[in-house]
Motif scaffolding. Structure first.
Motif, PDB file in Angstrom:
ATOM      1  N   LEU A 101      40.001  45.901  28.677  1.00 37.85           N
ATOM      2  CA  LEU A 101      40.040  45.699  30.121  1.00 37.85           C
ATOM      3  C   LEU A 101      39.323  46.810  30.887  1.00 37.85           C
ATOM      4  CD1 LEU A 101      43.760  44.543  30.495  1.00 37.85           C
ATOM      5  CD2 LEU A 101      41.721  43.109  30.489  1.00 37.85           C
ATOM      6  N   LYS A 102      38.588  47.641  30.168  1.00 41.68           N
ATOM      7  CA  LYS A 102      37.962  48.782  30.843  1.00 41.68           C
ATOM      8  C   LYS A 102      36.930  48.347  31.874  1.00 41.68           C
ATOM      9  CE  LYS A 102      36.595  50.745  27.146  1.00 41.68           C
ATOM     10  NZ  LYS A 102      35.987  51.740  26.227  1.00 41.68           N
ATOM     11  N   GLY A 103      36.372  47.140  31.725  1.00 39.65           N
ATOM     12  CA  GLY A 103      35.392  46.668  32.691  1.00 39.65           C
ATOM     13  C   GLY A 103      35.999  45.788  33.757  1.00 39.65           C
ATOM     14  N   PHE A 104      37.349  45.707  33.769  1.00 39.86           N
ATOM     15  CA  PHE A 104      37.990  44.818  34.744  1.00 39.86           C
ATOM     16  C   PHE A 104      37.816  45.371  36.163  1.00 39.86           C
ATOM     17  CE2 PHE A 104      41.579  43.558  37.357  1.00 39.86           C
ATOM     18  CZ  PHE A 104      41.591  42.192  37.176  1.00 39.86           C
ATOM     19  N   LYS A 105      37.445  44.462  37.067  1.00 38.33           N
ATOM     20  CA  LYS A 105      37.282  44.849  38.462  1.00 38.33           C
ATOM     21  C   LYS A 105      38.274  44.079  39.327  1.00 38.33           C
ATOM     22  CE  LYS A 105      33.730  47.537  37.755  1.00 38.33           C
ATOM     23  NZ  LYS A 105      33.831  49.005  37.947  1.00 38.33           N
ATOM     24  N   PHE A 106      39.064  44.849  40.115  1.00 32.22           N
ATOM     25  CA  PHE A 106      39.992  44.201  41.036  1.00 32.22           C
ATOM     26  C   PHE A 106      39.205  43.627  42.215  1.00 32.22           C
ATOM     27  CE2 PHE A 106      42.871  47.065  38.835  1.00 32.22           C
ATOM     28  CZ  PHE A 106      43.994  46.278  38.665  1.00 32.22           C
ATOM     29  N   GLY A 107      39.309  42.338  42.385  1.00 34.27           N
ATOM     30  CA  GLY A 107      38.680  41.725  43.549  1.00 34.27           C
ATOM     31  C   GLY A 107      39.658  41.685  44.713  1.00 34.27           C
ATOM     32  N   PHE A 108      39.170  41.134  45.833  1.00 33.37           N
ATOM     33  CA  PHE A 108      40.025  41.096  47.025  1.00 33.37           C
ATOM     34  C   PHE A 108      41.258  40.241  46.782  1.00 33.37           C
ATOM     35  CE2 PHE A 108      41.245  39.358  51.188  1.00 33.37           C
ATOM     36  CZ  PHE A 108      41.477  40.544  51.876  1.00 33.37           C
ATOM     37  N   ASN A 109      41.095  39.160  46.030  1.00 33.15           N
ATOM     38  CA  ASN A 109      42.208  38.258  45.797  1.00 33.15           C
ATOM     39  C   ASN A 109      42.602  38.185  44.315  1.00 33.15           C
ATOM     40  OD1 ASN A 109      42.611  37.391  48.481  1.00 33.15           O
ATOM     41  ND2 ASN A 109      40.847  35.999  48.308  1.00 33.15           N
ATOM     42  N   SER A 110      42.245  39.164  43.549  1.00 33.62           N
ATOM     43  CA  SER A 110      42.520  39.094  42.110  1.00 33.62           C
ATOM     44  C   SER A 110      43.326  40.284  41.630  1.00 33.62           C
ATOM     45  CB  SER A 110      41.204  38.999  41.328  1.00 33.62           C
ATOM     46  OG  SER A 110      40.484  40.209  41.455  1.00 33.62           O
ATOM     47  N   GLY A 111      44.045  40.049  40.565  1.00 38.86           N
ATOM     48  CA  GLY A 111      44.799  41.104  39.900  1.00 38.86           C
ATOM     49  C   GLY A 111      44.797  40.805  38.417  1.00 38.86           C
ATOM     50  N   MET A 112      45.515  41.567  37.639  1.00 38.47           N
ATOM     51  CA  MET A 112      45.561  41.279  36.204  1.00 38.47           C
ATOM     52  C   MET A 112      47.018  41.265  35.744  1.00 38.47           C
ATOM     53  SD  MET A 112      44.441  44.840  34.366  1.00 38.47           S
ATOM     54  CE  MET A 112      45.418  46.344  34.551  1.00 38.47           C
ATOM     55  N   ARG A 113      47.251  40.441  34.752  1.00 38.67           N
ATOM     56  CA  ARG A 113      48.584  40.381  34.175  1.00 38.67           C
ATOM     57  C   ARG A 113      48.579  41.185  32.877  1.00 38.67           C
ATOM     58  NH1 ARG A 113      52.592  37.680  36.159  1.00 38.67           N
ATOM     59  NH2 ARG A 113      52.244  36.077  37.758  1.00 38.67           N
ATOM     60  N   ALA A 114      49.401  42.173  32.831  1.00 41.09           N
ATOM     61  CA  ALA A 114      49.532  43.011  31.635  1.00 41.09           C
ATOM     62  C   ALA A 114      50.976  43.492  31.553  1.00 41.09           C
ATOM     63  CB  ALA A 114      48.574  44.192  31.693  1.00 41.09           C
ATOM     64  N   GLU A 115      51.377  43.846  30.376  1.00 32.15           N
ATOM     65  CA  GLU A 115      52.717  44.392  30.163  1.00 32.15           C
ATOM     66  C   GLU A 115      52.601  45.893  29.934  1.00 32.15           C
ATOM     67  OE1 GLU A 115      55.161  40.758  28.075  1.00 32.15           O
ATOM     68  OE2 GLU A 115      53.943  42.060  26.792  1.00 32.15           O
ATOM     69  N   VAL A 116      53.587  46.611  30.407  1.00 30.97           N
ATOM     70  CA  VAL A 116      53.625  48.051  30.184  1.00 30.97           C
ATOM     71  C   VAL A 116      54.950  48.376  29.505  1.00 30.97           C
ATOM     72  CG1 VAL A 116      53.523  50.346  31.198  1.00 30.97           C
ATOM     73  CG2 VAL A 116      52.209  48.463  32.217  1.00 30.97           C
ATOM     74  N   LEU A 117      54.859  48.942  28.314  1.00 30.27           N
ATOM     75  CA  LEU A 117      56.048  49.323  27.549  1.00 30.27           C
ATOM     76  C   LEU A 117      56.297  50.812  27.744  1.00 30.27           C
ATOM     77  CD1 LEU A 117      58.149  48.283  25.391  1.00 30.27           C
ATOM     78  CD2 LEU A 117      56.627  49.283  23.682  1.00 30.27           C
TER      79      LEU A 117
END
Length: 325
Positions: free
Chosen positions: A77-93
């Motif tokens: 996900l290092k190249g993931f870019k947050f857009g104005f209406n976007s996010g990402m689903r991930a879990e954090v342990l």
């Protein structure tokens, strides 16, 4: 990826349900939005998961901006870019990195095979063990993949389920003296620790220490051990009786208007005197005569045996003529 409306706010990713006895807790099923922050507190590690795989492990405590401080270090996900209406689903342990200390004790007596005891020797024991998380990949694969949190009590239940068997195994192997297991407690505990570590190592957790605080025998056995030790310290039955009588007088258990106490004191005194005389007689060497009389050893007596006149080394007494040599 998913979309969200403009009024959705950035969130804070942190260990919300922290408990001191909690081994890990999972932040999940929520969208990480633009501007979200990650908070890692002392004694915690944060592991980012995406589709069940580890994306990154963050160990340093602090308050991080996920977009600028975290995403660039994630594997896929290092190249993931947050857009104005976007996010990402991930879990954090979130993982508690401290070493846990747990008390244990046998719920029921374990019966150790012993000579002349058909049912075995019933023994209880108690102590502590220590553990910590040491392999995140195994932890996620075996436990965190299906659980939202994990408690110390969960580990304790798993340990105690096999502990009786391990105690029986190592007591039988190392407990050469069944009535003095405390002397072998270190070796027994060391063997149990190694076996327990093998038992749970596939879960990403390691046993760092195992201690046996005490072994408990049945009450009758405890009394016998104490009595045997007392006799061994006193040495013989006579001494034991003397000490018992003395303790009785001092504690007031020997009573009777003073007569019983007096008689007991006299008996103790007589016994002590007899022992002293016996010791003196045993240690005293046979006495040697100081004055020699006329004998066949060729020596002249200091005084004449006939008249008592002092002799100065002559063969005959100068007073009466008695032969002296």
């Amino acid at each position: 990826m998913s979309f969200f409306s403009r009024n959705q706010l950035a969130n804070v990713v942190e260990w919300e349900e922290f408990r001191d006895d909690m081994i890990f807790w999972k932040w999940s099923n929520r969208e990480i939005k633009k501007g979200s922050r990650l908070i890692i507190r002392p004694g915690q590690d944060a592991i980012f998961l995406y589709n069940g795989k580890i994306e990154g492990i963050f160990e340093d405590e602090g308050d991080y901006n996920i977009e600028s401080d975290i995403v660039p270090f994630l594997s896929t996900l290092k190249g993931f870019k947050f857009g104005f209406n976007s996010g990402m689903r991930a879990e954090v342990l979130f993982v508690n990195t401290k070493e846990f200390t747990v008390k244990w004790g046998t719920k029921n007596a374990i019966h150790i095979p012993a000579p002349q005891l058909p049912g075995g020797m019933p023994i209880r024991a108690n102590g502590t063990f220590n553990f910590k998380v040491n392999d995140y990949v195994a932890l996620i694969d075996k436990i965190a993949g299906v659980k939202e949190s994990y408690l110390v009590q969960d580990i304790k239940l798993r340990i105690t389920s096999v502990l009786d068997q391990l105690l029986m195994k190592w007591i039988s192997r190392e407990g050469k003296d069944m009535f003095n297991l405390r002397a072998n407690a270190y070796d027994i505990a060391k063997g149990i620790q190694e076996d327990l570590d093998m038992e749970i190592m596939d879960t990403g957790i390691t046993i760092t220490a195992f201690q046996i605080m005490s072994f408990n025998y049945p009450e009758e056995i405890e009394k016998m051990i104490t009595k045997t030790a007392s006799h061994g310290m006193i040495g013989d039955l006579n001494r034991y009786q003397q000490v018992s009588m003395t303790d009785g007088i001092a504690s007031g258990k020997v009573q009777g208007g003073g007569t019983a106490s007096d008689l007991a004191g006299m008996m103790i005194g007589m016994n002590m005197a007899n022992e002293m005389v016996k010791n003196v007689n045993q240690n005293q060497s046979p006495s040697q005569p100081s004055d020699r009389t006329a004998s066949g050893d060729g020596q002249r007596p200091n005084f004449c045996p006939n008249c008592g006149e002092k002799n100065s080394g002559a063969n005959f007494c100068p007073n009466c003529g008695q032969k002296l040599a």
